[in-house]
Scaffold this motif. Structure first.
Motif, PDB file in Angstrom:
ATOM      1  N   SER A  33      30.536  13.130  32.602  1.00  0.00           N
ATOM      2  CA  SER A  33      31.795  13.369  33.293  1.00  0.00           C
ATOM      3  C   SER A  33      31.474  13.734  34.741  1.00  0.00           C
ATOM      4  CB  SER A  33      32.562  14.512  32.621  1.00  0.00           C
ATOM      5  OG  SER A  33      33.703  14.873  33.374  1.00  0.00           O
ATOM      6  N   GLU A  34      32.298  13.218  35.673  1.00  0.00           N
ATOM      7  CA  GLU A  34      32.071  13.504  37.095  1.00  0.00           C
ATOM      8  C   GLU A  34      32.844  14.731  37.566  1.00  0.00           C
ATOM      9  OE1 GLU A  34      32.720   9.990  39.504  1.00  0.00           O
ATOM     10  OE2 GLU A  34      31.757   8.743  37.988  1.00  0.00           O
ATOM     11  N   LYS A  35      34.111  14.842  37.190  1.00  0.00           N
ATOM     12  CA  LYS A  35      34.954  15.962  37.613  1.00  0.00           C
ATOM     13  C   LYS A  35      35.774  16.425  36.426  1.00  0.00           C
ATOM     14  CE  LYS A  35      35.138  14.740  42.419  1.00  0.00           C
ATOM     15  NZ  LYS A  35      35.904  14.497  43.588  1.00  0.00           N
ATOM     16  N   PRO A  36      35.420  17.515  35.820  1.00  0.00           N
ATOM     17  CA  PRO A  36      34.305  18.390  36.138  1.00  0.00           C
ATOM     18  C   PRO A  36      32.983  17.759  35.696  1.00  0.00           C
ATOM     19  CG  PRO A  36      35.357  19.176  34.157  1.00  0.00           C
ATOM     20  CD  PRO A  36      36.177  18.013  34.666  1.00  0.00           C
ATOM     21  N   LEU A  37      31.919  18.134  36.378  1.00  0.00           N
ATOM     22  CA  LEU A  37      30.604  17.582  36.071  1.00  0.00           C
ATOM     23  C   LEU A  37      30.137  18.087  34.710  1.00  0.00           C
ATOM     24  CD1 LEU A  37      28.179  15.884  36.978  1.00  0.00           C
ATOM     25  CD2 LEU A  37      27.253  17.949  38.050  1.00  0.00           C
ATOM     26  N   LYS A  38      29.713  17.145  33.855  1.00  0.00           N
ATOM     27  CA  LYS A  38      29.150  17.477  32.554  1.00  0.00           C
ATOM     28  C   LYS A  38      27.940  16.584  32.335  1.00  0.00           C
ATOM     29  CE  LYS A  38      33.520  18.836  30.470  1.00  0.00           C
ATOM     30  NZ  LYS A  38      34.460  18.627  29.372  1.00  0.00           N
ATOM     31  N   ILE A  39      26.866  17.186  31.832  1.00  0.00           N
ATOM     32  CA  ILE A  39      25.629  16.451  31.599  1.00  0.00           C
ATOM     33  C   ILE A  39      25.186  16.664  30.165  1.00  0.00           C
ATOM     34  CG2 ILE A  39      23.206  16.198  32.262  1.00  0.00           C
ATOM     35  CD1 ILE A  39      24.031  17.057  35.094  1.00  0.00           C
ATOM     36  N   LYS A  40      24.989  15.567  29.461  1.00  0.00           N
ATOM     37  CA  LYS A  40      24.558  15.611  28.061  1.00  0.00           C
ATOM     38  C   LYS A  40      23.032  15.621  28.017  1.00  0.00           C
ATOM     39  CE  LYS A  40      25.198  13.079  23.748  1.00  0.00           C
ATOM     40  NZ  LYS A  40      25.879  11.910  23.139  1.00  0.00           N
ATOM     41  N   VAL A  41      22.464  16.634  27.338  1.00  0.00           N
ATOM     42  CA  VAL A  41      21.012  16.728  27.245  1.00  0.00           C
ATOM     43  C   VAL A  41      20.512  16.486  25.821  1.00  0.00           C
ATOM     44  CG1 VAL A  41      20.730  18.177  29.271  1.00  0.00           C
ATOM     45  CG2 VAL A  41      21.086  19.249  27.053  1.00  0.00           C
ATOM     46  N   SER A  42      21.413  16.525  24.855  1.00  0.00           N
ATOM     47  CA  SER A  42      21.069  16.195  23.466  1.00  0.00           C
ATOM     48  C   SER A  42      22.369  15.901  22.732  1.00  0.00           C
ATOM     49  CB  SER A  42      20.323  17.356  22.791  1.00  0.00           C
ATOM     50  OG  SER A  42      21.207  18.436  22.549  1.00  0.00           O
ATOM     51  N   GLN A  43      22.241  15.461  21.487  1.00  0.00           N
ATOM     52  CA  GLN A  43      23.443  15.162  20.699  1.00  0.00           C
ATOM     53  C   GLN A  43      24.346  16.385  20.579  1.00  0.00           C
ATOM     54  OE1 GLN A  43      24.324  12.341  20.345  1.00  0.00           O
ATOM     55  NE2 GLN A  43      23.041  11.011  19.115  1.00  0.00           N
ATOM     56  N   ALA A  44      23.730  17.557  20.526  1.00  0.00           N
ATOM     57  CA  ALA A  44      24.484  18.782  20.284  1.00  0.00           C
ATOM     58  C   ALA A  44      24.801  19.580  21.537  1.00  0.00           C
ATOM     59  CB  ALA A  44      23.713  19.664  19.301  1.00  0.00           C
ATOM     60  N   LEU A  45      24.260  19.201  22.691  1.00  0.00           N
ATOM     61  CA  LEU A  45      24.417  20.041  23.879  1.00  0.00           C
ATOM     62  C   LEU A  45      24.866  19.241  25.097  1.00  0.00           C
ATOM     63  CD1 LEU A  45      24.121  22.803  25.248  1.00  0.00           C
ATOM     64  CD2 LEU A  45      21.711  22.268  25.631  1.00  0.00           C
ATOM     65  N   ILE A  46      26.044  19.613  25.601  1.00  0.00           N
ATOM     66  CA  ILE A  46      26.558  19.077  26.864  1.00  0.00           C
ATOM     67  C   ILE A  46      26.710  20.259  27.806  1.00  0.00           C
ATOM     68  CG2 ILE A  46      28.494  17.980  28.037  1.00  0.00           C
ATOM     69  CD1 ILE A  46      28.954  16.331  25.510  1.00  0.00           C
ATOM     70  N   LEU A  47      26.035  20.187  28.958  1.00  0.00           N
ATOM     71  CA  LEU A  47      26.074  21.275  29.935  1.00  0.00           C
ATOM     72  C   LEU A  47      27.328  21.155  30.796  1.00  0.00           C
ATOM     73  CD1 LEU A  47      22.351  21.102  31.079  1.00  0.00           C
ATOM     74  CD2 LEU A  47      23.366  22.683  29.414  1.00  0.00           C
ATOM     75  N   GLU A  48      28.041  22.251  30.908  1.00  0.00           N
ATOM     76  CA  GLU A  48      29.258  22.307  31.714  1.00  0.00           C
ATOM     77  C   GLU A  48      28.897  22.648  33.161  1.00  0.00           C
ATOM     78  OE1 GLU A  48      32.396  21.826  30.388  1.00  0.00           O
ATOM     79  OE2 GLU A  48      31.619  21.532  28.357  1.00  0.00           O
TER      80      GLU A  48
END
Length: 122
Positions: A33-48
């Motif tokens: 996601s760009e706005k808000p920025l979200k980065i997926k680092v694993s199947q179970a974890l998306i960083l907000e």
């Protein structure tokens, strides 16, 4: 002479203490996601966004540049040509992250915060 079992025990305790503290580590994630920025680092974890600290490499930013008098007339058509063009010009670099891009993150020691260093080229 110190007992070798005692030395080994102290070494094991030290290693466990470091592991428990969670020293910094790098990880590769994918922008979901760009706005808000979200980065997926694993199947179970998306960083907000609130846990992400961005470097200039992954954001839009303004900078200044200088063109010589000859070069400016090749890039910008000024009619009539003039010598009054300022030496420094501001420009916006559109470098914000896009969905699907892979990024390199570093986890802050012992914490939940991450620094987004740059894009990863695969």
């Amino acid at each position: 002479m110190v007992n070798s079992n005692l030395v080994q025990l102290i070494q094991q305790i030290a290693v466990k203490a470091v592991e428990t503290k969670k020293p910094c580590d790098y990880i590769v994630g994918t922008v979901v996601s760009e706005k808000p920025l979200k980065i997926k680092v694993s199947q179970a974890l998306i960083l907000e966004e609130e846990f992400l600290h961005l470097t200039r490499n992954v954001t839009d930013f303004e900078t200044e540049f200088t063109l010589d008098r000859i070069g400016i007339f090749h890039v910008v058509h000024i009619d009539p040509p003039t010598d009054t063009w300022a030496d420094k010009q501001k420009v916006t670099i559109h470098n914000a992250l896009k969905i699907g891009e892979k990024v390199l993150l570093v986890r802050k020691s012992g914490g939940q915060d991450f620094i987004v260093i740059d894009r990863v080229v695969t």
